[in-house]
Scaffold this active site. Structure first.
Site, mmCIF file in Angstrom:
data_model
loop_
_atom_site.group_PDB
_atom_site.id
_atom_site.type_symbol
_atom_site.label_atom_id
_atom_site.label_comp_id
_atom_site.label_asym_id
_atom_site.label_seq_id
_atom_site.Cartn_x
_atom_site.Cartn_y
_atom_site.Cartn_z
ATOM 1 N N GLY A 137 -27.252 -17.834 35.906
ATOM 2 C CA GLY A 137 -25.984 -17.644 35.213
ATOM 3 C C GLY A 137 -24.811 -18.021 36.096
ATOM 4 N N SER A 233 -32.091 -21.911 38.127
ATOM 5 C CA SER A 233 -30.669 -22.101 37.850
ATOM 6 C C SER A 233 -29.829 -21.477 38.969
ATOM 7 C CB SER A 233 -30.342 -21.525 36.468
ATOM 8 O OG SER A 233 -29.097 -21.995 36.006
ATOM 9 N N TYR A 234 -28.920 -20.543 38.650
ATOM 10 C CA TYR A 234 -28.112 -19.942 39.711
ATOM 11 C C TYR A 234 -28.943 -19.034 40.625
ATOM 12 C CZ TYR A 234 -23.890 -18.378 42.056
ATOM 13 O OH TYR A 234 -22.942 -18.134 43.011
ATOM 14 N N HIS A 490 -34.723 -27.268 31.696
ATOM 15 C CA HIS A 490 -34.147 -26.359 32.686
ATOM 16 C C HIS A 490 -35.033 -25.143 32.914
ATOM 17 C CE1 HIS A 490 -30.674 -24.992 35.004
ATOM 18 N NE2 HIS A 490 -30.721 -23.819 34.403
#
Length: 522
Positions: A137, A233-234, A490
Site C-alpha cells: 500500500g 508491493s510496498y 502484481h
C-alpha cells in the site's frame, strides 16, 4: 562506532513513482484503488522527513520508542483458535488461529493476525518453518489480499458467503502468518486515533517486531523455528525493514539469551525497492509493451533522465509522464493482459470458481465476506473498537510520515548477515514491473553466481516454463536470486498460484528453482 546513512526524500518529486499512477490504477479496477495506489494519498505533509538506515548491526540498540512501551498481556492462543470459518469447505486438515496482539498497551494499539498452520496435521506443522506475509500500500490488508485472494488456504466465491480450497496455498509448505499492519489497516486498530496520522516506515517496522515478540509468547512453539519474511508491493519496504530491526534486536540482546526470531530469509515480489530505478523501469515497461507512444517515451528520456529528484521535478518531465499516463486509464495496470471487473454485484448461487483463472471481481467478494458479522465473530475481530467496516485498503490512515527512497542499503546489510534474499516479479505487472526489479537489483552490482535461465513449474514430463531466474553472490557472503514468474500480475499467487507455490517451496528449501534437465519435485 555506529555510522548512519541519511537518505532524504524530496517533498514531492521523490513520490513521483508512487504518485503518477493513482488515477490509472483505480480506473483499471472499476474505480477501486489497489495496493500500489495509497502512498501518495498518505504523504500529506509539506515535507517528508529524512530516513535513517543503520549501516552497522553489531552495536545497534532497539528503537527507544519501542523500548519504552509498557509490556502487554499476550493472552492464550487457545482463545484465538478458529474452529471453522463460515462457508468453509469440508476436509480441512490444518489448524487456524486469528486475533490480536497488543504492541502498545498505553496507546491501546493492537495488530490483527490470521495464522494458517501447515496442512497435514500437527506433526507436519511442527516440522515446517514459519512465514510471515505482508501486503503493501502502505495501508492494504494482508488478510484481504494475501490470505483471501492470493496464497491463503481459501478463496471466496462470487456469492461473498462461501469459500473454496486453494490447492496451491503456501501452507502446503509452511505455517503462514498474515499480519494486518500498521494499526488502522483491516481489523488492526488503535484506541489513540492520533496514531493513524503517525504511521510510517520506521514505526511500522518497530510495531511489527513487537508483534512478533509478543506473538511468540502466545505461540512459544515457534520460538527458534526457521522464520522467513515475504510480501509484495510496498512490502518491498516493510519486509527488509522488519528484517533489519529483527537483526538489530538480536544484536542488542546478544548475551541476554538468544532471540526467539530465527530469521533465515526474505522474499519480496513486484516490490518497491529504489525510487529512481523503479520509476524508470515502469516507463520503460510501458514503452516496450506498447502502452505508450514513441513521442511520450522520447519526452521522458529527454526530460526525466533517470528520475533523479532534480530531473523529475521539472515541468517538462511532468508533461512527458502525463502524456504517457493518459493512455492507461482503461486497462488493469496491475496485470496488463487481464480483463477488468465488469460488475460489483455478488452472484448467488455462485458461479463455478477457478483457481487457474483469477476472477477480476474477487475484491468485491472478499469485502462482502469479511464484513459479515458471523465471519468477524469467527475471526475474533473487534469491530466495536474498529468503528468502521473492514476494507481492503485503509480509509483511516491519514498520513505516512517517513518513507525511504531506497532499501538497497538494507538489502546489502542482510546479505552481509547471510540472510537469503529473493526478489521475484510477475512479468505482466505494469505497476512495479520486472524492468523496475531488474534495474533496482542491478544497482547492487553483485557478481553473477548462476546465469539467467528458465525455470519450470511442472516438473513432470517435459515441464512448463514458470519464468526465469538469475542468482547473485553477496559481496561478502549471502546470496540474492532475481526470479520472474511468467504470466503473473502484481499479485503473483492470484494469477499463477501453482508457479507461486513452486517458487516458495524452492525458496524455503534453499534450492534453485527446478531445471527440467534435472527435474525434481517437492
Amino acid at each position: 562506532m555506529r555510522t548512519t546513512t541519511t537518505m532524504t526524500l524530496a517533498p514531492l518529486t521523490a513520490t513521483l513513482f508512487l504518485a503518477v499512477l493513482l488515477p490509472i490504477a483505480a480506473a483499471g479496477n472499476g474505480g477501486r484503488p489497489r495496493q500500489g495506489d495509497y502512498l501518495n494519498r498518505l504523504r500529506g505533509s509539506p515535507a517528508t522527513p529524512s530516513v535513517h538506515v543503520e549501516s552497522s548491526l553489531a552495536v545497534a540498540s532497539p528503537s527507544p520508542a519501542a523500548a519504552d512501551r509498557a509490556p502487554a498481556a499476550v493472552g492464550r492462543k487457545e482463545d484465538d483458535f478458529v474452529s471453522q470459518l463460515p462457508g468453509q469447505p469440508s476436509g480441512v486438515d490444518f489448524a487456524q488461529y486469528a486475533g490480536y496482539v497488543t504492541v502498545d498497551a498505553t496507546a491501546g494499539r493492537a495488530l490483527f493476525y490470521y495464522l494458517a498452520e501447515s496442512t497435514g496435521g500437527a506433526a507436519a506443522s511442527a516440522s515446517r518453518p514459519l512465514v510471515l506475509w505482508l501486503n503493501g500500500g502502505p495501508g492494504c490488508s494482508s488478510l484481504g489480499y494475501g490470505a483471501m485472494e492470493e496464497l491463503g488456504p481459501f478463496r471466496v466465491k462470487s456469492d461473498g458467503r462461501t469459500l473454496y480450497r486453494n490447492p496451491y496455498a503456501w501452507n502446503e509448505a509452511a505455517n503462514v502468518l498474515f499480519l494486518e499492519s500498521p494499526a488502522g489497516v483491516g481489523f488492526s486498530y488503535s484506541n489513540t486515533t492520533a496514531d493513524y496520522g503517525r504511521s510510517g516506515d520506521n514505526k511500522t517496522a518497530d510495531d511489527a517486531l513487537l508483534f512478533l515478540l509478543n506473538w511468540m509468547e502466545k505461540f512459544p512453539e515457534y520460538k527458534g523455528r526457521d522464520f522467513y519474511l515475504a510480501g509484495e508491493s510496498y512490502a518491498g519496504h516493510y519486509v527488509p525493514q522488519l528484517a533489519h530491526v529483527i537483526l538489530r534486536h538480536a544484536a542488542a540482546t546478544a548475551g541476554k539469551g538468544s532471540s526467539p526470531i530465527n530469521l533465515k530469509g526474505i522474499m519480496i515480489g513486484n516490490a518497491v525497492i529504489n525510487d529512481e530505478t523503479d520509476t524508470k523501469g515502469m516507463y520503460d515497461f510501458f514503452w516496450t509493451h506498447a502502452l505508450m507512444s514513441d513521442q511520450a517515451a522520447e519526452g521522458i528520456n529527454k526530460y526525466c533522465g533517470n528520475f533523479s529528484a532534480a530531473a523529475s521535478n521539472s515541468d517538462k518531465c511532468d508533461s512527458a509522464t502525463s502524456e504517457a499516463d493518459v493512455d492507461l486509464n482503461d486497462i488493469d495496470i496491475y496485470n496488463i493482459y487481464a480483463p477488468n471487473c465488469q460488475s460489483a454485484s455478488l452472484v448467488s448461487p455462485p458461479i463455478t470458481p477457478s483457481i487457474d483463472n483469477f476472477d477480476p471481481c474477487t475484491d468485491y467478494y472478499v469485502e462482502a465476506y469479511l464484513n459479515h458479522p458471523d465471519v468477524q465473530r469467527a475471526l475474533h475481530a473487534n469491530v466495536t473498537r474498529l468503528g468502521h467496516p473492514w476494507s481492503a485498503c485503509s480509509e483511516v490512515l491519514t498520513q505516512w510520515t517517513d518513507s525511504a527512497s531506497t532499501v538497497l542499503p538494507i538489502i546489502q546489510e542482510l546479505l552481509k548477515n547471510d540472510i537469503r534474499v529473493w526478489v521475484y516479479s510477475g512479468d505482466t505487472d505494469g505497476r512495479v514491473p520486472v524492468t523496475s526489479s531488474r534495474y533496482s537489483v542491478n544497482q547492487l552490482q553483485l557478481p553473477v553466481a548462476a546465469k539467467w535461465r528458465p525455470w519450470f513449474s511442472d516438473t513432470k514430463g517435459a515441464g512448463e516454463v514458470g519464468g526465469y531466474v538469475v542468482q547473485y553472490k553477496g559481496k561478502e557472503k549471502g546470496s540474492l536470486s532475481l526470479v520472474t514468474v511468467r504470466g503473473a500480475g502484481h499479485e503473483v499467487p492470484s494469477y499463477q498460484p501453482k508457479r507461486a507455490l513452486v517458487l516458495v517451496q524452492s525458496f524455503l528449501a534453499g534450492k534453485t528453482l527446478p531445471d527440467c534437465k534435472k527435474c525434481e519435485s517437492f
